[in-house]
Design an enzyme around this catalytic site. Structure first.
Site, PDB file in Angstrom:
ATOM      1  N   TRP A 142       0.842  -1.204   0.000  1.00  0.00           N
ATOM      2  CA  TRP A 142       0.000   0.000   0.000  1.00  0.00           C
ATOM      3  C   TRP A 142       0.870   1.243   0.000  1.00  0.00           C
ATOM      4  CZ3 TRP A 142      -4.340  -1.297  -1.802  1.00  0.00           C
ATOM      5  CH2 TRP A 142      -4.962  -2.497  -1.429  1.00  0.00           C
ATOM      6  N   ASP A 163      -1.631   6.637   6.651  1.00  0.00           N
ATOM      7  CA  ASP A 163      -2.648   5.689   6.223  1.00  0.00           C
ATOM      8  C   ASP A 163      -2.908   4.759   7.411  1.00  0.00           C
ATOM      9  OD1 ASP A 163      -4.116   3.587   5.183  1.00  0.00           O
ATOM     10  OD2 ASP A 163      -2.798   3.220   3.461  1.00  0.00           O
ATOM     11  N   LYS A 166     -11.768  -2.354   7.073  1.00  0.00           N
ATOM     12  CA  LYS A 166     -10.929  -3.237   7.874  1.00  0.00           C
ATOM     13  C   LYS A 166     -11.401  -3.293   9.326  1.00  0.00           C
ATOM     14  CE  LYS A 166      -8.372  -3.548   4.173  1.00  0.00           C
ATOM     15  NZ  LYS A 166      -7.408  -2.537   3.754  1.00  0.00           N
TER      16      LYS A 166
HETATM   17  C1  LIG Z   1      -6.853  -2.050   2.317  1.00  0.00           C
HETATM   18  C2  LIG Z   1      -5.845  -0.987   2.409  1.00  0.00           C
HETATM   19  C3  LIG Z   1      -5.785   0.062   1.469  1.00  0.00           C
HETATM   20  C4  LIG Z   1      -6.692   0.139   0.255  1.00  0.00           C
HETATM   21  O1  LIG Z   1      -7.954   0.542   0.624  1.00  0.00           O
HETATM   22  P1  LIG Z   1      -9.100   0.766  -0.475  1.00  0.00           P
HETATM   23  O2  LIG Z   1     -10.189   1.341   0.349  1.00  0.00           O
HETATM   24  O3  LIG Z   1      -9.420  -0.588  -1.050  1.00  0.00           O
HETATM   25  O4  LIG Z   1      -8.592   1.687  -1.517  1.00  0.00           O
HETATM   26  C5  LIG Z   1      -4.839   1.058   1.660  1.00  0.00           C
HETATM   27  N1  LIG Z   1      -3.995   1.020   2.699  1.00  0.00           N
HETATM   28  C6  LIG Z   1      -4.008   0.017   3.606  1.00  0.00           C
HETATM   29  C7  LIG Z   1      -3.048   0.045   4.754  1.00  0.00           C
HETATM   30  C8  LIG Z   1      -4.943  -1.011   3.494  1.00  0.00           C
HETATM   31  O5  LIG Z   1      -4.975  -1.997   4.402  1.00  0.00           O
END
Ligand SMILES: *Cc1c(COP(=O)(O)O)cnc(C)c1O
Length: 356
Positions: free
Chosen positions: A99, A166, A190
């Site tokens: 990511w 993030d 998540k």
């Molecule tokens: C799942 C995830 C993403 C991507 O998220 P989307 O909503 O599918 O774009 C980005 N960063 C991390 C750390 C993730 O676990």
């Protein structure tokens, strides 16, 4: 048989979130209408949006100088919105996984990107330390929890330039000192809600530093001014997020959640370390994620990987196959996962060891 849901995302949610959504799909807030068929401008939905923003702020102790937004587009759209809104000419990124790498790639479209450190040399199995962040970069971007590789930065680092994080897969897993960040974002799927809503916590005075023209929908200012209602927000996921936020309050808040998460993760890692069949992929215990635990078979037992997967699946475990880039196993142990599911997984690991 009871299923134990270890999926990485979309992933387990509190039962009360699912029950309340199921009810609101049929009859939302006594309106006689489904939450899927009411106006986002109805007073009933505006109350949902207001309360969700309010509880988000309370649970994380977010200072007055920050805004909380609920947007579409997923965390992946934030990879683009961040450089567009914050990067004049140069940004810094810590590359700790897939990511983070995707975020680096998008930033490259808007100027110079300094990758201050990367753990790619060892399949992202550790968090780099002792790196220098250039003082003249416009911001420093980190991924606090690396969902695929099972590493986590669990303290709020000190940074002299605006810090952006993030937190897709570890928001609400621990208390966060929000004041150390200019912006925090994540997809909700998540640890909070079904896919479709993206949360953003942004500091008011961190904005407005770039000159480029920003498309209306990709400009944070648009969504701040309209209270996340510039266009139709993801109504059902926001409603679901509110149910999870209320559940977090009912569980004693984030401090309590952190205690439970630490205890849950310790149980599982202790067994991965002890069991002669398995070894963790993240060596340094301080780098191990308390949300996603990754492990593999020890070399001499390599050929038993699919046999263990089948065995665990037979015992009700769902979603423990590791990501294709790591192999082995991954158990995502988010807030809503009961300790009983971890105990069931540990029992399966012990039984499999005994029988083989
Ligand atoms: C799942 C995830 C993403 C991507 O998220 P989307 O909503 O599918 O774009 C980005 N960063 C991390 C750390 C993730 O676990």
């Amino acid at each position: 048989m009871k299923k134990h849901n270890f999926y990485a995302g979309p992933s387990i949610l509190p039962q009360i979130t699912i029950d309340n959504v199921a009810e609101a799909v049929k009859d939302f807030a006594g309106t006689g209408l489904s939450v899927m068929e009411i106006s986002h401008r109805s007073k009933e939905f505006i109350a949902v949006m207001d309360e969700a923003q309010q509880l988000f702020k309370e649970l994380l102790n977010i200072p007055e100088t920050y805004h909380v937004l609920f947007l579409g587009g997923g965390a992946s759209t934030q990879f683009t919105m961040i450089p567009m809104n914050f990067m004049k000419s140069k940004s810094a990124y810590l590359n700790t996984g897939s990511w983070a790498s995707k975020a680096v790639k998008e930033a490259g479209l808007y100027g110079e990107v300094v990758e201050v450190a990367s753990s790619k040399d060892k399949t992202f199995s550790y968090i780099p330390k002792g790196y220098d962040v250039p003082a003249d970069a416009d911001y420093f971007h980190i991924t606090t929890n690396n969902t695929i590789y099972g590493t986590q930065i669990r303290e709020d680092i000190d940074c002299k330039i605006p810090l952006i994080a993030d937190m897709s897969s570890d928001i609400f897993c621990r208390p966060v000192d929000i004041s150390k960040y200019a912006l925090i974002y994540g997809g909700a799927q998540k640890n909070l809600a079904p896919a479709g809503v993206t949360f953003v916590i942004v500091k008011e005075d961190a904005l407005g530093k770039v000159d480029r023209a920003i498309p209306t929908m990709l400009n944070y200012r648009t969504h701040i001014e309209k209270g996340s209602m510039f266009n139709t927000p993801p109504v059902l996921p926001v409603f679901a997020a509110l149910q999870t936020l209320k559940w977090l309050v009912s569980q004693g808040g984030i401090e309590k959640m952190y205690e439970r998460n630490l205890a849950k993760a310790a149980l599982l890692y202790d067994e991965i370390d002890r069991n002669k069949l398995f070894k963790p992929t993240v060596g340094d215990p301080g780098d191990r994620s308390i949300m996603n635990a990754c492990w593999v078979m020890n070399d001499e037992f390599k050929d038993m990987e699919s046999a263990f997967l089948d065995y665990a699946t037979g015992k009700g475990m769902v979603g423990i196959k590791g990501h294709r880039s790591v192999g082995g196993f991954r158990a995502s142990i988010y807030n809503a996962l009961p300790v009983e599911s971890i105990e069931a997984l540990i029992a399966a690991m012990k039984d499999f060891e005994k029988n083989n």
